[in-house]
Design an enzyme around this catalytic site. Structure first.
Site, PDB file in Angstrom:
ATOM      1  N   LYS A 270      45.528  41.020  35.570  1.00 41.40           N
ATOM      2  CA  LYS A 270      44.749  39.836  35.560  1.00 41.40           C
ATOM      3  C   LYS A 270      44.699  39.031  37.035  1.00 41.40           C
ATOM      4  O   LYS A 270      45.591  39.323  37.888  1.00 41.40           O
ATOM      5  CB  LYS A 270      45.973  38.517  34.589  1.00 41.40           C
TER       6      LYS A 270
ATOM      7  N   ARG B   8      46.105  44.413  20.702  1.00 44.08           N
ATOM      8  CA  ARG B   8      46.273  45.110  19.877  1.00 44.08           C
ATOM      9  C   ARG B   8      46.509  46.457  19.562  1.00 44.08           C
ATOM     10  O   ARG B   8      46.623  46.782  18.442  1.00 44.08           O
ATOM     11  CB  ARG B   8      44.094  45.388  20.089  1.00 44.08           C
TER      12      ARG B   8
HETATM   13  N1  BES Z   1      46.148  37.516  26.411  1.00 42.93           N
HETATM   14  C1  BES Z   1      44.753  37.990  26.527  1.00 42.93           C
HETATM   15  C2  BES Z   1      44.371  37.041  25.786  1.00 42.93           C
HETATM   16  C3  BES Z   1      44.159  35.990  26.732  1.00 42.93           C
HETATM   17  C4  BES Z   1      42.794  34.982  27.006  1.00 42.93           C
HETATM   18  C5  BES Z   1      45.286  34.887  25.922  1.00 42.93           C
HETATM   19  C6  BES Z   1      43.470  33.566  27.423  1.00 42.93           C
HETATM   20  C7  BES Z   1      44.802  33.507  26.594  1.00 42.93           C
HETATM   21  C8  BES Z   1      43.860  33.035  27.249  1.00 42.93           C
HETATM   22  C9  BES Z   1      45.001  39.764  26.110  1.00 42.93           C
HETATM   23  O1  BES Z   1      45.400  40.585  26.167  1.00 42.93           O
HETATM   24  C10 BES Z   1      43.724  40.452  26.858  1.00 42.93           C
HETATM   25  O2  BES Z   1      44.123  40.306  27.930  1.00 42.93           O
HETATM   26  N2  BES Z   1      42.549  40.220  26.232  1.00 42.93           N
HETATM   27  C11 BES Z   1      41.894  40.894  27.410  1.00 42.93           C
HETATM   28  C12 BES Z   1      41.087  41.652  27.174  1.00 42.93           C
HETATM   29  C13 BES Z   1      39.997  42.676  27.920  1.00 42.93           C
HETATM   30  C14 BES Z   1      40.860  43.249  28.175  1.00 42.93           C
HETATM   31  C15 BES Z   1      39.188  43.582  26.262  1.00 42.93           C
HETATM   32  C16 BES Z   1      40.361  39.519  27.835  1.00 42.93           C
HETATM   33  O3  BES Z   1      40.414  39.004  26.889  1.00 42.93           O
HETATM   34  O4  BES Z   1      40.326  39.492  28.776  1.00 42.93           O
HETATM   35 MN    MN Z   2      46.494  41.320  28.070  1.00 40.18          MN
END
Ligand code: BES
Ligand code: MN
Ligand code: ZN
Length: 488
Positions: free
Chosen positions: A265, A339
């Site tokens: 991230k 997931r």
């Molecule tokens: N934990 C995150 C999602 C999230 C984003 C929670 C903002 C709270 C606030 C999740 O694990 C994630 O990183 N999801 C990705 C998925 C993508 C790589 C398909 C996302 O939403 O960017």
């Molecule tokens: Mn994630």
């Protein structure tokens, strides 16, 4: 803070630091104290107080027979008479709790208007408790709460039992989310769940890494293998209806930290990722409330707790991993880790815990936040009966929820050239695709997916919540379990 409930005809602010009323432009509802009525009249006339819904105005005045000045709080009731909404009442009381604390009132009497029924009063009580929540574990100086007792006067003299239980469960969930990863590694979360189980009366079993591997939960293990703090599978069981074979399975995402892994991230967006276990925290909170209220229903809650970190041992983009279901997954993006953990947790809940209905709750996608903003839970559900119950449960819990289409056409996004599926699709429809990924593991059981990436955490706070974890989902899960209760 302790709450008391009394009949409105016994209303008295004698000996209390504060008196709280609802007011329209015409009058202070239910109030017979001439000095307050005349103060209100003048405040409205000079334009100081507009009486708009949920606007607060406070001042101190001497009341007959009182030694000290009393803090008088007027809450705008808008245009009366109208049917009051529980959520509005809850929010007004959340604001009131913050004001009472700021004004250093140790005790207060609140007079609810005649039109408020049991529901409104109970939600008002819950709002007071939620609004007074604060988290100061990380401050060197702990502030003791000034406001200690509040009496709610109403026509119904409503019981505040559920309000107390739910507010405590929500605040417990907030605490878990607000703790940093340093204090809440997977093993710590498991300990917290055990403690909750002992306190409220549900069984907790914790599986260590070797046992998780033994179960074949390879996808879950892959996500957690990059962290020095090893995974734990937390299983919580409550049997309120032992004659029945029906078991509600609650599955909470338990990422104690999500750095994104090698698909890392950006630094903005990582700093709140200690909250990526808000789903697990919500099921722990909900189990406490369900057990405490002894609901006649069977619930098994499962949290696959781990940390998504970067190290020489982490899983990588391009890896192909297996899962407890036997299905293979190409890891397209290590940041789509939730997931993977949930897939195995779902399989476990079905095959080992014999769940008959599935509800997962997860901070799963940024796409859910893009679609619905920071306050609304995004739902994906493949069963109308379950959805109808969930929508009603969310309404009872005063939580906002919106159903996304469970459109199977998006499924092709998950096709992989080398494995049974990959873990991400296109950006568009990301919230739904994530849901469809999970659906592949539900073995045809009725399934509800709650994406709480937005509403589980607040950076700015709101009427009933300070900065940080909100406890989102607890009330909805509680009322959903209640909807599946056997006839008493
Ligand atoms: N934990 C995150 C999602 C999230 C984003 C929670 C903002 C709270 C606030 C999740 O694990 C994630 O990183 N999801 C990705 C998925 C993508 C790589 C398909 C996302 O939403 O960017
Ligand atoms: Mn994630
Ligand atoms: Zn995550």
């Amino acid at each position: 803070m302790k709450l008391y409930s009394e009949k409105a005809e016994r209303f008295s602010a004698a000996g209390k630091d504060a008196a709280v009323f609802f007011a329209t432009k015409e009058t202070v509802l239910g109030c017979s104290e001439p000095s307050i009525l005349s103060a209100h009249k003048q405040l409205v006339e000079c334009g100081a107080f507009d009486c708009k819904e949920n606007n607060l105005y406070s001042f101190r005045m001497g009341l007959a027979g009182q030694e000290k000045l009393t803090l008088v709080v007027l809450i705008g009731a808008g245009e009366e008479p109208q049917s009051p909404q529980p959520r509005k009442v809850r929010d007004a009381m959340g604001k009131t709790a913050k004001l009472l604390e700021k004004e250093k009132a140790a005790s207060a009497a609140v007079l609810f208007p005649e039109s408020f029924g049991k529901k409104e009063v109970a939600k008002g009580g819950e709002g007071l408790l939620l609004g007074s929540y604060s988290f100061d574990d990380y401050r060197s100086e702990k502030k003791e709460k000034i406001c200690k007792e509040i009496t709610l006067y109403s026509n119904s003299g409503a019981a505040l039992d559920t309000a107390n239980v739910l507010a405590a469960a929500i605040c417990q969930t907030r605490d878990l989310v607000n703790l940093t990863t340093w204090d809440l590694h997977p093993a710590d979360l498991a300990k917290k769940a055990k403690k909750a189980g002992e306190k409220y009366g549900f069984e907790v079993e914790v599986f260590k890494p070797e046992e998780i591997e033994e179960l074949g939960m390879a996808a879950f293990m892959a996500v957690g293998q990059g962290s020095a703090n090893t995974p734990r599978l937390i299983v919580m069981r409550y049997r309120g209806n032992p004659e029945s074979e029906e078991v509600l399975g609650f599955i909470g995402k338990g990422l104690c930290y999500d750095s994104g892994g090698y698909s890392m991230k950006p630094s903005t967006g990582m700093e709140t990722m200690k909250s990526d276990m808000a789903g697990a925290a919500a099921v722990i909170g909900a189990m406490g409330a369900i057990a405490q209220k002894k609901l006649k229903v069977n619930v098994t809650a499962v949290a696959a707790a781990c940390e998504n970190m970067v190290s020489g041992n982490s899983y990588r983009p391009g890896d192909v991993i297996s899962s407890m279901s036997g299905k293979t997954i190409e890891v397209d993006n290590t940041d789509a880790e939730g997931r993977l953990t949930l897939a195995d947790a779902i399989t476990y809940t079905i095959r080992k815990e014999k769940a008959t209905k599935l509800v997962d709750i997860a901070t799963l996608t940024g796409a859910a936040v893009v679609a619905l903003g920071g306050e609304i839970t995004a739902a994906v559900c493949d069963n109308d009966e379950l959805w109808n119950k969930a929508e009603a449960a969310a309404a009872k819990g005063c939580e906002k929820i919106w159903r996304m289409p469970c459109d199977m056409d998006l499924n092709k996004n998950l096709d992989s050239k080398i494995a049974d599926m990959k873990n991400t699709g296109e950006r568009g429809g990301g919230c739904i695709t994530a849901g469809l990924f999970l659906k592949r593991f539900t073995e045809g059981l009725p399934w509800l997916h709650l994406d709480i990436a937005g509403p589980s955490y607040t950076k700015n706070g709101n009427d009933v919540c300070a900065f940080g974890g909100t406890g989102c989902g607890v009330a909805t899960l509680y009322y959903l379990a209640k909807a599946f209760e056997a006839e008493r």
